[in-house]
Design a protein around this motif. Structure first.
Motif, PDB file in Angstrom:
ATOM      1  N   HIS A   7      11.059   0.436  10.776  1.00  0.00           N
ATOM      2  CA  HIS A   7      11.961   1.374  10.095  1.00  0.00           C
ATOM      3  C   HIS A   7      11.144   2.208   9.112  1.00  0.00           C
ATOM      4  CE1 HIS A   7      11.686  -1.236   6.618  1.00  0.00           C
ATOM      5  NE2 HIS A   7      11.981  -2.257   7.397  1.00  0.00           N
ATOM      6  N   SER A   8      11.826   3.107   8.402  1.00  0.00           N
ATOM      7  CA  SER A   8      11.095   4.073   7.568  1.00  0.00           C
ATOM      8  C   SER A   8      10.791   3.567   6.160  1.00  0.00           C
ATOM      9  CB  SER A   8      11.917   5.362   7.463  1.00  0.00           C
ATOM     10  OG  SER A   8      13.188   5.067   6.920  1.00  0.00           O
ATOM     11  N   LYS A   9      11.299   2.383   5.814  1.00  0.00           N
ATOM     12  CA  LYS A   9      11.197   1.990   4.399  1.00  0.00           C
ATOM     13  C   LYS A   9       9.846   1.395   4.002  1.00  0.00           C
ATOM     14  CE  LYS A   9      16.112   1.645   4.102  1.00  0.00           C
ATOM     15  NZ  LYS A   9      16.400   1.658   5.559  1.00  0.00           N
ATOM     16  N   ALA A  10       9.319   0.476   4.811  1.00  0.00           N
ATOM     17  CA  ALA A  10       8.054  -0.146   4.427  1.00  0.00           C
ATOM     18  C   ALA A  10       6.878   0.618   5.024  1.00  0.00           C
ATOM     19  CB  ALA A  10       8.032  -1.602   4.885  1.00  0.00           C
ATOM     20  N   LEU A  11       6.299   1.501   4.214  1.00  0.00           N
ATOM     21  CA  LEU A  11       5.121   2.254   4.665  1.00  0.00           C
ATOM     22  C   LEU A  11       3.992   1.938   3.690  1.00  0.00           C
ATOM     23  CD1 LEU A  11       7.032   5.602   5.209  1.00  0.00           C
ATOM     24  CD2 LEU A  11       6.029   4.237   7.037  1.00  0.00           C
ATOM     25  N   SER A  12       2.764   2.079   4.125  1.00  0.00           N
ATOM     26  CA  SER A  12       1.646   1.813   3.224  1.00  0.00           C
ATOM     27  C   SER A  12       0.503   2.772   3.498  1.00  0.00           C
ATOM     28  CB  SER A  12       1.163   0.368   3.407  1.00  0.00           C
ATOM     29  OG  SER A  12      -0.076   0.195   2.749  1.00  0.00           O
ATOM     30  N   SER A  13      -0.050   3.312   2.416  1.00  0.00           N
ATOM     31  CA  SER A  13      -1.175   4.253   2.560  1.00  0.00           C
ATOM     32  C   SER A  13      -2.453   3.519   2.925  1.00  0.00           C
ATOM     33  CB  SER A  13      -1.374   5.031   1.262  1.00  0.00           C
ATOM     34  OG  SER A  13      -1.585   4.122   0.210  1.00  0.00           O
ATOM     35  N   ASN A  14      -2.420   2.185   2.890  1.00  0.00           N
ATOM     36  CA  ASN A  14      -3.620   1.416   3.244  1.00  0.00           C
ATOM     37  C   ASN A  14      -3.901   1.391   4.743  1.00  0.00           C
ATOM     38  OD1 ASN A  14      -4.258   0.794   0.651  1.00  0.00           O
ATOM     39  ND2 ASN A  14      -3.239  -1.196   0.648  1.00  0.00           N
ATOM     40  N   PHE A  15      -2.892   1.719   5.560  1.00  0.00           N
ATOM     41  CA  PHE A  15      -3.119   1.710   7.011  1.00  0.00           C
ATOM     42  C   PHE A  15      -4.098   2.809   7.413  1.00  0.00           C
ATOM     43  CE2 PHE A  15       1.017  -0.541   7.149  1.00  0.00           C
ATOM     44  CZ  PHE A  15       0.650  -1.588   7.981  1.00  0.00           C
ATOM     45  N   VAL A  17      -5.867  -3.989  15.137  1.00  0.00           N
ATOM     46  CA  VAL A  17      -4.762  -4.839  14.681  1.00  0.00           C
ATOM     47  C   VAL A  17      -3.548  -3.941  14.486  1.00  0.00           C
ATOM     48  CG1 VAL A  17      -3.910  -6.252  12.763  1.00  0.00           C
ATOM     49  CG2 VAL A  17      -6.262  -6.527  13.552  1.00  0.00           C
ATOM     50  N   MET A  18      -2.441  -4.367  15.061  1.00  0.00           N
ATOM     51  CA  MET A  18      -1.177  -3.680  14.818  1.00  0.00           C
ATOM     52  C   MET A  18      -0.376  -4.548  13.856  1.00  0.00           C
ATOM     53  SD  MET A  18      -0.353  -2.610  18.767  1.00  0.00           S
ATOM     54  CE  MET A  18       1.397  -2.683  18.528  1.00  0.00           C
ATOM     55  N   VAL A  19       0.231  -3.909  12.869  1.00  0.00           N
ATOM     56  CA  VAL A  19       0.998  -4.671  11.877  1.00  0.00           C
ATOM     57  C   VAL A  19       2.448  -4.243  11.975  1.00  0.00           C
ATOM     58  CG1 VAL A  19       1.290  -5.144   9.424  1.00  0.00           C
ATOM     59  CG2 VAL A  19      -1.003  -4.842  10.373  1.00  0.00           C
ATOM     60  N   GLY A  20       3.323  -5.204  12.254  1.00  0.00           N
ATOM     61  CA  GLY A  20       4.729  -4.833  12.393  1.00  0.00           C
ATOM     62  C   GLY A  20       5.587  -6.035  12.671  1.00  0.00           C
ATOM     63  N   GLY A  21       6.774  -5.748  13.155  1.00  0.00           N
ATOM     64  CA  GLY A  21       7.698  -6.813  13.471  1.00  0.00           C
ATOM     65  C   GLY A  21       8.590  -7.143  12.295  1.00  0.00           C
ATOM     66  N   ILE A  66      -6.566  -0.813  11.462  1.00  0.00           N
ATOM     67  CA  ILE A  66      -5.317  -1.532  11.164  1.00  0.00           C
ATOM     68  C   ILE A  66      -4.207  -0.480  11.265  1.00  0.00           C
ATOM     69  CG2 ILE A  66      -4.108  -3.042   9.539  1.00  0.00           C
ATOM     70  CD1 ILE A  66      -6.827  -4.188  10.109  1.00  0.00           C
ATOM     71  N   ILE A  67      -3.376  -0.644  12.283  1.00  0.00           N
ATOM     72  CA  ILE A  67      -2.390   0.392  12.613  1.00  0.00           C
ATOM     73  C   ILE A  67      -0.978  -0.127  12.333  1.00  0.00           C
ATOM     74  CG2 ILE A  67      -1.515   1.908  14.445  1.00  0.00           C
ATOM     75  CD1 ILE A  67      -4.155   1.311  15.993  1.00  0.00           C
ATOM     76  N   GLN A  68      -0.192   0.699  11.672  1.00  0.00           N
ATOM     77  CA  GLN A  68       1.193   0.282  11.425  1.00  0.00           C
ATOM     78  C   GLN A  68       2.036   0.488  12.689  1.00  0.00           C
ATOM     79  OE1 GLN A  68       3.243   1.875   7.953  1.00  0.00           O
ATOM     80  NE2 GLN A  68       4.756   0.239   8.136  1.00  0.00           N
ATOM     81  N   PHE A  69       2.822  -0.548  12.978  1.00  0.00           N
ATOM     82  CA  PHE A  69       3.731  -0.539  14.129  1.00  0.00           C
ATOM     83  C   PHE A  69       5.122  -0.713  13.492  1.00  0.00           C
ATOM     84  CE2 PHE A  69       5.399  -3.297  17.783  1.00  0.00           C
ATOM     85  CZ  PHE A  69       5.510  -2.255  18.673  1.00  0.00           C
ATOM     86  N   PRO A  70       5.723   0.384  13.053  1.00  0.00           N
ATOM     87  CA  PRO A  70       6.859   0.276  12.132  1.00  0.00           C
ATOM     88  C   PRO A  70       8.171  -0.100  12.806  1.00  0.00           C
ATOM     89  CG  PRO A  70       6.447   2.562  12.651  1.00  0.00           C
ATOM     90  CD  PRO A  70       5.426   1.778  13.413  1.00  0.00           C
ATOM     91  N   ASN A 101       3.965  -6.192  -0.910  1.00  0.00           N
ATOM     92  CA  ASN A 101       3.405  -7.224  -0.032  1.00  0.00           C
ATOM     93  C   ASN A 101       2.691  -6.611   1.157  1.00  0.00           C
ATOM     94  OD1 ASN A 101       3.934  -9.613  -1.259  1.00  0.00           O
ATOM     95  ND2 ASN A 101       6.033  -9.737  -0.466  1.00  0.00           N
ATOM     96  N   LEU A 102       3.286  -5.557   1.687  1.00  0.00           N
ATOM     97  CA  LEU A 102       2.670  -4.890   2.839  1.00  0.00           C
ATOM     98  C   LEU A 102       1.312  -4.314   2.430  1.00  0.00           C
ATOM     99  CD1 LEU A 102       3.140  -4.089   5.821  1.00  0.00           C
ATOM    100  CD2 LEU A 102       4.089  -1.937   5.001  1.00  0.00           C
ATOM    101  N   ASP A 103       1.284  -3.627   1.278  1.00  0.00           N
ATOM    102  CA  ASP A 103       0.023  -3.067   0.759  1.00  0.00           C
ATOM    103  C   ASP A 103      -1.052  -4.145   0.648  1.00  0.00           C
ATOM    104  OD1 ASP A 103       0.516  -0.396   0.442  1.00  0.00           O
ATOM    105  OD2 ASP A 103       1.208  -0.572  -1.627  1.00  0.00           O
ATOM    106  N   SER A 104      -0.687  -5.294   0.052  1.00  0.00           N
ATOM    107  CA  SER A 104      -1.684  -6.355  -0.157  1.00  0.00           C
ATOM    108  C   SER A 104      -2.160  -6.931   1.164  1.00  0.00           C
ATOM    109  CB  SER A 104      -1.129  -7.525  -0.968  1.00  0.00           C
ATOM    110  OG  SER A 104      -0.265  -7.091  -1.941  1.00  0.00           O
ATOM    111  N   SER A 105      -1.233  -7.121   2.107  1.00  0.00           N
ATOM    112  CA  SER A 105      -1.643  -7.696   3.397  1.00  0.00           C
ATOM    113  C   SER A 105      -2.578  -6.750   4.144  1.00  0.00           C
ATOM    114  CB  SER A 105      -0.416  -7.968   4.279  1.00  0.00           C
ATOM    115  OG  SER A 105       0.374  -8.953   3.677  1.00  0.00           O
ATOM    116  N   VAL A 106      -2.245  -5.466   4.130  1.00  0.00           N
ATOM    117  CA  VAL A 106      -3.086  -4.501   4.859  1.00  0.00           C
ATOM    118  C   VAL A 106      -4.461  -4.414   4.200  1.00  0.00           C
ATOM    119  CG1 VAL A 106      -3.282  -2.118   5.681  1.00  0.00           C
ATOM    120  CG2 VAL A 106      -1.047  -3.207   5.575  1.00  0.00           C
ATOM    121  N   GLN A 107      -4.468  -4.385   2.865  1.00  0.00           N
ATOM    122  CA  GLN A 107      -5.752  -4.306   2.162  1.00  0.00           C
ATOM    123  C   GLN A 107      -6.607  -5.539   2.470  1.00  0.00           C
ATOM    124  OE1 GLN A 107      -6.770  -1.479   0.421  1.00  0.00           O
ATOM    125  NE2 GLN A 107      -8.693  -2.568   0.788  1.00  0.00           N
ATOM    126  N   ALA A 108      -5.960  -6.717   2.467  1.00  0.00           N
ATOM    127  CA  ALA A 108      -6.699  -7.954   2.743  1.00  0.00           C
ATOM    128  C   ALA A 108      -7.323  -7.908   4.140  1.00  0.00           C
ATOM    129  CB  ALA A 108      -5.761  -9.152   2.614  1.00  0.00           C
TER     130      ALA A 108
END
Ligand code: 1GP
Length: 252
Positions: free
Chosen positions: A80-88, A46-50, A74-78, A58-65
Motif C-alpha cells: 500500500h502507499s503508507k509505508a515508504l522509505s527513502s532507504n530503498f 532483496v525484495m521487502v514487502g508483504g 534492496i527493492i520495495q515490494f509495496p 521500523n521499515l527505515d531501520s530494517s532497510v538500513q540494516a
C-alpha cells in the motif's frame, strides 16, 4: 547504477533470483541476517514487502540494516502507499492489474506518487497479476485471480502491461501457495511477451524453481522458504542453482 540497469544487465547473462523478506515478522537485525545469508547463497536482490502493518520507522531501520550488510539492491515490494522509505534502492511501482478495486490499480499509486517524488526513489513500473489461488495478497488486493488453465487471460494481462509501458510483468500465485503458477501459463506468457517476466508464490525447492525458470520466468522470487528453513543459506543456494542452471531466452 540504477537498479533497473543492474537487473537488465544481469538478465543478459543469466536468470535471476530475488529473495522476499517480510520486515513485519522480523527485527531489523534478523532482516539483515537473512539478507546476508541470501546474498551468500547467490540471490541477486532483496525484495521487502508483504507487510500490512509495519510503521515507517521500523521499515527505515530494517532497510538500513540490510543495506549495511549486503551490496545487492534492496527493492520495495509495496502492499500500500503508507509505508515508504527513502532507504530503498528502488521501488516496484506496481499496479494490480486484475484487482476489482481501482484503489489497487491506480488509487494507491496516486497517493504514493508525490511522496515518492519527494524522497527521490527510483521507480520500476510493474504489472502485477494474481493467479489462482492468490492466497492472502489475492484477498487483500480484491483480485479476480486468473484461473490456472486460462492462458488467454494471463497473456492478455501481460501484454496489456507491456503496451502500457511497464518494465516487468509479475505472475503471482500468492505467498505460501500450495502450487506455483503453472509452467504452461509461464511458457504461454513468455512466448508472447517482450519484457522480463517475474514469477513467485509457492516455490519452495530447487526442483520447483528450476521448473519455473525453465518454463520461461526470467526472475524467480521466493519468500516463505527463508521463514521455514533452518538452513536458509543452504536452501536458497539450491534454489538459486536451480534458477541459474536454466537457459536464458531473451527477447528484450
Ligand atoms: C510472494 O511470490 C512471493 O509475493 C513469494 O512467495 O512466500 O510462497 O515464496 P512465497
Amino acid at each position: 547504477m540504477k537498479v533497473i540497469d543492474y537487473i537488465r544487465s544481469k538478465l543478459r547473462l543469466e536468470k535471476l533470483h530475488m529473495t522476499l523478506i517480510d520486515p513485519e515478522k522480523l527485527s531489523p537485525k534478523e532482516c539483515a541476517n537473512i539478507a546476508y545469508l541470501a546474498f551468500l547463497a547467490g540471490t541477486d536482490a532483496v525484495m521487502v514487502g508483504g507487510s500490512t502493518g509495519i510503521d515507517a520507522d521500523n521499515l527505515d531501520s530494517s532497510v538500513q540494516a540490510m543495506k549495511d550488510k549486503v551490496p545487492i539492491p534492496i527493492i520495495q515490494f509495496p502492499s500500500h502507499s503508507k509505508a515508504l522509505s527513502s532507504n530503498f534502492d528502488a521501488i516496484y511501482f506496481m499496479s494490480l492489474l486484475n484487482s476489482k478495486d481501482i484503489k489497487y490499480i491506480i488509487g494507491e499509486q496516486m497517493m504514493a506518487s508525490p511522496i515518492i517524488k519527494d524522497i527521490g526513489i527510483e521507480t520500476i513500473p510493474m504489472g502485477y497479476v494474481i493467479v489462482e489461488p492468490g492466497m492472502k495478497v489475492g484477498e487483500m488486493g480484491d483480485a479476480d485471480p486468473v484461473k490456472r488453465n486460462d492462458l488467454k487471460t494471463a497473456i492478455g494481462y501481460a501484454l496489456a502491461a507491456e503496451f502500457l509501458g511497464m518494465k516487468f510483468v509479475y505472475l503471482e500465485a500468492g505467498s505460501g501457495a500450495p502450487e506455483p503458477v503453472p509452467p504452461e501459463m509461464i511458457e504461454a506468457v513468455k512466448n508472447e511477451l517482450s519484457i522480463p517476466l517475474i514469477v513467485g508464490g509457492g516455490i519452495r525447492d530447487a526442483k520447483a524453481a528450476s521448473r519455473i525458470s525453465e518454463a520461461g520466468a526470467d526472475i524467480v522470487v521466493t519468500g516463505t522458504i527463508v521463514e521455514l528453513s533452518k538452513d536458509v543459506e543452504g536452501a536458497l543456494r539450491n534454489i538459486v542453482k536451480g534458477v541459474k542452471s536454466t537457459t536464458i531466452i531473451n527477447r528484450f
